[in-house]
Design an enzyme around this catalytic site. Structure first.
Site, PDB file in Angstrom:
ATOM      1  N   HIS A 129       0.926  -1.258   0.101  1.00  0.00           N
ATOM      2  CA  HIS A 129      -0.005   0.028   0.028  1.00  0.00           C
ATOM      3  C   HIS A 129       0.981   1.470   0.006  1.00  0.00           C
ATOM      4  O   HIS A 129       0.778   2.361  -0.672  1.00  0.00           O
ATOM      5  CB  HIS A 129      -1.023  -0.054   1.279  1.00  0.00           C
ATOM      6  CG  HIS A 129      -1.619   1.208   1.430  1.00  0.00           C
ATOM      7  ND1 HIS A 129      -3.054   1.174   1.179  1.00  0.00           N
ATOM      8  CD2 HIS A 129      -1.534   2.279   1.961  1.00  0.00           C
ATOM      9  CE1 HIS A 129      -3.489   2.430   1.384  1.00  0.00           C
ATOM     10  NE2 HIS A 129      -2.674   3.084   2.057  1.00  0.00           N
ATOM     11  N   GLU A 130       1.854   1.463   0.899  1.00  0.00           N
ATOM     12  CA  GLU A 130       2.700   2.544   0.867  1.00  0.00           C
ATOM     13  C   GLU A 130       3.603   2.451  -0.542  1.00  0.00           C
ATOM     14  O   GLU A 130       3.637   3.820  -0.834  1.00  0.00           O
ATOM     15  CB  GLU A 130       3.761   2.148   2.124  1.00  0.00           C
ATOM     16  CG  GLU A 130       3.098   2.002   3.372  1.00  0.00           C
ATOM     17  CD  GLU A 130       2.366   3.124   3.655  1.00  0.00           C
ATOM     18  OE1 GLU A 130       2.508   4.450   3.383  1.00  0.00           O
ATOM     19  OE2 GLU A 130       1.180   3.136   4.437  1.00  0.00           O
ATOM     20  N   HIS A 133       1.325   4.553  -2.901  1.00  0.00           N
ATOM     21  CA  HIS A 133       1.351   5.805  -2.602  1.00  0.00           C
ATOM     22  C   HIS A 133       2.537   6.461  -3.433  1.00  0.00           C
ATOM     23  O   HIS A 133       2.450   7.545  -3.978  1.00  0.00           O
ATOM     24  CB  HIS A 133       1.473   6.310  -1.185  1.00  0.00           C
ATOM     25  CG  HIS A 133       0.028   6.248  -0.651  1.00  0.00           C
ATOM     26  ND1 HIS A 133      -0.916   6.852  -1.157  1.00  0.00           N
ATOM     27  CD2 HIS A 133      -0.291   5.739   0.722  1.00  0.00           C
ATOM     28  CE1 HIS A 133      -2.129   6.691  -0.304  1.00  0.00           C
ATOM     29  NE2 HIS A 133      -1.692   5.785   0.892  1.00  0.00           N
ATOM     30  N   GLU A 188      -6.164   6.879  -1.088  1.00  0.00           N
ATOM     31  CA  GLU A 188      -6.083   5.731  -0.395  1.00  0.00           C
ATOM     32  C   GLU A 188      -6.816   4.415  -1.345  1.00  0.00           C
ATOM     33  O   GLU A 188      -6.135   3.319  -1.074  1.00  0.00           O
ATOM     34  CB  GLU A 188      -7.037   5.663   0.730  1.00  0.00           C
ATOM     35  CG  GLU A 188      -6.386   6.967   1.802  1.00  0.00           C
ATOM     36  CD  GLU A 188      -4.915   6.400   2.370  1.00  0.00           C
ATOM     37  OE1 GLU A 188      -4.590   5.352   2.227  1.00  0.00           O
ATOM     38  OE2 GLU A 188      -4.350   7.310   3.060  1.00  0.00           O
TER      39      GLU A 188
END
Length: 271
Positions: A129-130, A133, A188
């Site tokens: 997930h990071e 980003h 997100e």
């Protein structure tokens, strides 16, 4: 000192972990000069991010190469130092805050308290997930916003169109603002999708993303979250809904395996 608050996968410290709080410390010099504040390029984001992370690495307890946290992280992500066109580097901060974040320069920092409550599959999902980003340039937006706020401490510096030399108080403000940033619901959601695709493409268990969200939901429901966590989740889809989105997609892909009841571990998962 403010806690790190950059990702929707952030939760506040729990379980009485024996570690330090995240520390922004005091800057020993200036940070950056010469980049354009108005035409903020990827190179600008990488430069400011690297200097910021180098600074944070010096002001926080970083797990050494033989530390169990480092050994575990390298085992999980050693083959992902080059991922989707990104050159990544990983370190563990031995702090109480439960979080992970990534920066535009490819630095990924995982907190030991997060590793204490997440399984390997869950950590893969969280860090995926990071990385999402970074790939989606969300972290570029965050560092730009943080820089502009810090530079604006000096009259006219942000309006001048160039990045001013940052003094130590400005460095601290930029670090706080960067780490205090929250992403939009769209960002997100896109990072969630990236994480799922990352897991699926590498033949990892995508259900790890589901159980990671379930654990975050449990922490929130138990009231262990502090005000910053609660504020962040008021402006983002809640963890249970995000878990259900993972389940729905996994079922569609034929990858769903019921994990049973998800609970928080009573002992640390990093030995």
């Amino acid at each position: 000192m403010k806690k790190i608050l950059i990702s929707a996968l952030l939760i506040s410290a729990v379980m009485g972990v024996q570690a330090q709080k995240i520390n922004l410390g005091k800057a020993t010099g200036v940070l950056s000069k010469g980049a354009s504040a108005l035409s903020f390029s990827n190179a600008d984001a990488v430069k400011l991010s690297k200097e910021s992370v180098d600074y944070m690495d010096k002001n926080n307890p970083v797990a050494g190469p033989k530390d169990p946290y480092t050994v575990r992280l390298n085992k999980l992500f050693g083959k992902h130092k080059s991922q989707d066109g990104l050159n990544l580097n990983y370190k563990v901060y031995k702090v109480k805050d439960i979080n992970a974040f990534a920066c535009a320069d490819g630095s990924v920092r995982v907190f030991s308290s997060l590793m204490d409550i997440m399984t390997d599959d869950e950590l893969l999902a969280v860090i995926g997930h990071e990385i999402g980003h970074v790939k989606n340039e969300d972290t570029k937006d965050a560092i730009k916003s943080a820089y502009l706020k810090a530079a604006a401490l000096e009259a006219g510096s942000a309006a001048s169109g160039t990045v001013a030399v940052l003094n130590e108080s400005q460095v601290g403000k930029m670090a706080n603002d960067f780490l205090d940033a929250s992403h939009s619901k769209k960002q997100e959601s896109q990072a969630d999708t990236y994480s799922y695709d990352f897991m699926k493409a590498n033949n990892y268990n995508v259900v790890g993303a589901y159980t990671a969200f379930k654990k975050l939901a449990l922490l929130s429901e138990e009231g262990t979250a502090q005000s910053g966590f609660e504020k962040m989740f008021n402006s983002h889809p809640d963890s249970n809904k995000r878990a259900e989105a993972v389940k729905k997609r996994a079922e569609k892909d034929g990858l769903w395996k019921d994990p049973g009841t998800v609970t928080l571990p009573k002992t640390k998962l990093t030995k």
